[in-house]
Design a protein around this motif. Structure first.
Motif, PDB file in Angstrom:
ATOM      1  N   ALA A   1       8.928  -5.653   2.258  1.00 38.66           N
ATOM      2  CA  ALA A   1       9.025  -7.103   2.418  1.00 38.66           C
ATOM      3  C   ALA A   1       7.759  -7.798   1.931  1.00 38.66           C
ATOM      4  CB  ALA A   1       9.284  -7.452   3.878  1.00 38.66           C
ATOM      5  N   MET A   2       6.606  -7.146   2.098  1.00 40.23           N
ATOM      6  CA  MET A   2       5.334  -7.751   1.693  1.00 40.23           C
ATOM      7  C   MET A   2       4.957  -7.457   0.249  1.00 40.23           C
ATOM      8  SD  MET A   2       2.929  -7.091   5.045  1.00 40.23           S
ATOM      9  CE  MET A   2       3.152  -5.306   4.995  1.00 40.23           C
ATOM     10  N   GLU A   3       5.202  -6.231  -0.197  1.00 37.25           N
ATOM     11  CA  GLU A   3       4.672  -5.771  -1.478  1.00 37.25           C
ATOM     12  C   GLU A   3       5.721  -5.440  -2.532  1.00 37.25           C
ATOM     13  OE1 GLU A   3       1.447  -5.703  -2.049  1.00 37.25           O
ATOM     14  OE2 GLU A   3       0.869  -6.144   0.014  1.00 37.25           O
ATOM     15  N   GLY A   4       6.952  -5.266  -2.130  1.00 31.86           N
ATOM     16  CA  GLY A   4       7.985  -4.833  -3.060  1.00 31.86           C
ATOM     17  C   GLY A   4       8.394  -5.920  -4.044  1.00 31.86           C
ATOM     18  N   PRO A   5       9.261  -5.572  -5.000  1.00 32.88           N
ATOM     19  CA  PRO A   5       9.727  -6.558  -5.971  1.00 32.88           C
ATOM     20  C   PRO A   5      10.515  -7.664  -5.279  1.00 32.88           C
ATOM     21  CG  PRO A   5      10.987  -4.527  -6.147  1.00 32.88           C
ATOM     22  CD  PRO A   5       9.884  -4.269  -5.162  1.00 32.88           C
ATOM     23  N   GLU A   6      10.509  -8.834  -5.868  1.00 30.82           N
ATOM     24  CA  GLU A   6      11.138 -10.012  -5.266  1.00 30.82           C
ATOM     25  C   GLU A   6      12.590  -9.764  -4.867  1.00 30.82           C
ATOM     26  OE1 GLU A   6      11.115 -13.543  -3.534  1.00 30.82           O
ATOM     27  OE2 GLU A   6       9.373 -12.765  -4.576  1.00 30.82           O
ATOM     28  N   GLU A   7      13.364  -9.108  -5.728  1.00 32.93           N
ATOM     29  CA  GLU A   7      14.779  -8.890  -5.417  1.00 32.93           C
ATOM     30  C   GLU A   7      14.998  -7.900  -4.273  1.00 32.93           C
ATOM     31  OE1 GLU A   7      13.719  -6.054  -8.742  1.00 32.93           O
ATOM     32  OE2 GLU A   7      13.408  -8.177  -8.364  1.00 32.93           O
TER      33      GLU A   7
ATOM     34  N   PHE B   1       4.249   6.909   5.794  1.00 34.94           N
ATOM     35  CA  PHE B   1       4.152   5.579   5.202  1.00 34.94           C
ATOM     36  C   PHE B   1       3.275   4.683   6.061  1.00 34.94           C
ATOM     37  CE2 PHE B   1       5.394   2.038   2.658  1.00 34.94           C
ATOM     38  CZ  PHE B   1       5.887   2.600   1.490  1.00 34.94           C
ATOM     39  N   ARG B   2       3.498   4.711   7.378  1.00 31.90           N
ATOM     40  CA  ARG B   2       2.661   3.895   8.277  1.00 31.90           C
ATOM     41  C   ARG B   2       1.195   4.309   8.189  1.00 31.90           C
ATOM     42  NH1 ARG B   2       6.730   4.835  11.941  1.00 31.90           N
ATOM     43  NH2 ARG B   2       8.148   3.097  12.108  1.00 31.90           N
ATOM     44  N   THR B   3       0.945   5.607   8.125  1.00 33.84           N
ATOM     45  CA  THR B   3      -0.423   6.104   8.070  1.00 33.84           C
ATOM     46  C   THR B   3      -1.110   5.708   6.762  1.00 33.84           C
ATOM     47  OG1 THR B   3       0.122   7.976   9.480  1.00 33.84           O
ATOM     48  CG2 THR B   3      -1.852   8.191   8.116  1.00 33.84           C
ATOM     49  N   LEU B   4      -0.434   5.883   5.646  1.00 35.15           N
ATOM     50  CA  LEU B   4      -1.068   5.670   4.348  1.00 35.15           C
ATOM     51  C   LEU B   4      -0.966   4.231   3.829  1.00 35.15           C
ATOM     52  CD1 LEU B   4      -0.026   9.035   2.701  1.00 35.15           C
ATOM     53  CD2 LEU B   4      -2.286   8.395   3.565  1.00 35.15           C
ATOM     54  N   ALA B   5       0.065   3.496   4.227  1.00 36.02           N
ATOM     55  CA  ALA B   5       0.219   2.112   3.752  1.00 36.02           C
ATOM     56  C   ALA B   5      -0.157   1.095   4.817  1.00 36.02           C
ATOM     57  CB  ALA B   5       1.659   1.867   3.295  1.00 36.02           C
ATOM     58  N   GLY B   6      -0.234   1.545   6.064  1.00 37.20           N
ATOM     59  CA  GLY B   6      -0.566   0.619   7.130  1.00 37.20           C
ATOM     60  C   GLY B   6       0.604  -0.206   7.618  1.00 37.20           C
ATOM     61  N   ALA B   7       1.800   0.146   7.182  1.00 31.73           N
ATOM     62  CA  ALA B   7       3.002  -0.592   7.580  1.00 31.73           C
ATOM     63  C   ALA B   7       4.212   0.318   7.434  1.00 31.73           C
ATOM     64  CB  ALA B   7       3.196  -1.821   6.700  1.00 31.73           C
ATOM     65  N   ALA B   8       5.258  -0.005   8.169  1.00 28.33           N
ATOM     66  CA  ALA B   8       6.523   0.718   8.029  1.00 28.33           C
ATOM     67  C   ALA B   8       7.085   0.444   6.626  1.00 28.33           C
ATOM     68  CB  ALA B   8       7.502   0.244   9.091  1.00 28.33           C
ATOM     69  N   PRO B   9       7.931   1.344   6.107  1.00 25.87           N
ATOM     70  CA  PRO B   9       8.459   1.154   4.752  1.00 25.87           C
ATOM     71  C   PRO B   9       9.117  -0.207   4.523  1.00 25.87           C
ATOM     72  CG  PRO B   9       9.005   3.338   5.538  1.00 25.87           C
ATOM     73  CD  PRO B   9       8.398   2.602   6.695  1.00 25.87           C
ATOM     74  N   SER B  10       9.952  -0.664   5.438  1.00 24.09           N
ATOM     75  CA  SER B  10      10.631  -1.941   5.216  1.00 24.09           C
ATOM     76  C   SER B  10       9.665  -3.111   5.308  1.00 24.09           C
ATOM     77  CB  SER B  10      11.796  -2.120   6.184  1.00 24.09           C
ATOM     78  OG  SER B  10      11.325  -2.091   7.514  1.00 24.09           O
TER      79      SER B  10
ATOM     80  N   ARG C   1       4.621   8.599  -5.015  1.00 20.46           N
ATOM     81  CA  ARG C   1       5.961   8.718  -5.608  1.00 20.46           C
ATOM     82  C   ARG C   1       6.987   7.984  -4.754  1.00 20.46           C
ATOM     83  NH1 ARG C   1       9.972  13.621  -5.639  1.00 20.46           N
ATOM     84  NH2 ARG C   1      11.402  12.918  -7.231  1.00 20.46           N
ATOM     85  N   THR C   2       6.897   8.141  -3.440  1.00 20.86           N
ATOM     86  CA  THR C   2       7.814   7.471  -2.521  1.00 20.86           C
ATOM     87  C   THR C   2       7.695   5.965  -2.649  1.00 20.86           C
ATOM     88  OG1 THR C   2       7.624   9.318  -0.988  1.00 20.86           O
ATOM     89  CG2 THR C   2       8.471   7.250  -0.091  1.00 20.86           C
ATOM     90  N   ARG C   3       6.466   5.470  -2.651  1.00 19.49           N
ATOM     91  CA  ARG C   3       6.209   4.030  -2.764  1.00 19.49           C
ATOM     92  C   ARG C   3       6.772   3.472  -4.072  1.00 19.49           C
ATOM     93  NH1 ARG C   3       2.946   1.220  -5.598  1.00 19.49           N
ATOM     94  NH2 ARG C   3       1.907   3.059  -6.427  1.00 19.49           N
ATOM     95  N   ARG C   4       6.556   4.192  -5.149  1.00 20.14           N
ATOM     96  CA  ARG C   4       7.052   3.726  -6.463  1.00 20.14           C
ATOM     97  C   ARG C   4       8.589   3.697  -6.493  1.00 20.14           C
ATOM     98  NH1 ARG C   4       3.171   3.937 -10.719  1.00 20.14           N
ATOM     99  NH2 ARG C   4       1.203   4.815  -9.991  1.00 20.14           N
TER     100      ARG C   4
END
Length: 121
Positions: free
Chosen positions: A96-102, A83-92, A50-53
């Protein structure tokens, strides 16, 4: 949609057991057998998803402290650790890598546009 999913992972295991009519121990064993996760682990994954979405969908993305409160984390640091544990990266860094272009390269901590280098480690 299950109660656990619709609650965003915030439903206590005891309440979920009460709703099923099972003991907490039976629920945990049955849940683990069916899903491979305990109810608590499943809630953690559901909350993270939910947080990621929400992070990816916002334009601009919400600030991390607001996202933490909205998604049921204890505080912003708790959200960042999960977020670091489950995504392997900090939220920002993830954004920057996976979020929408804008939303890419937006500093979700401070609410300003620009690279968030202090959150990328």
């Amino acid at each position: 949609m299950t109660t656990e999913t619709s609650s965003g992972g915030a439903l206590p295991v005891a309440e979920l057991a009460r709703e099923t009519g099972w003991s907490a121990r039976h629920l945990q064993e049955r849940f683990r057998r069916e899903t491979g996760l305990t109810p608590k682990a499943a809630a953690r994954v559901i909350r993270f998803d939910r947080t990621r979405r929400l992070l990816a969908a916002g334009s601009p993305p919400p600030r991390l402290v607001e996202l933490a409160v909205r998604c049921g984390y204890f505080d912003q640091a708790h959200l960042a650790r999960e977020f670091r544990t489950l995504a392997g990266a900090a939220p920002s860094a993830w954004l920057a890598m996976e979020g929408p272009e804008e939303a890419r390269f937006r500093n979700v901590q401070g609410g300003t546009v620009g690279a968030a280098t202090e959150w990328e480690a």
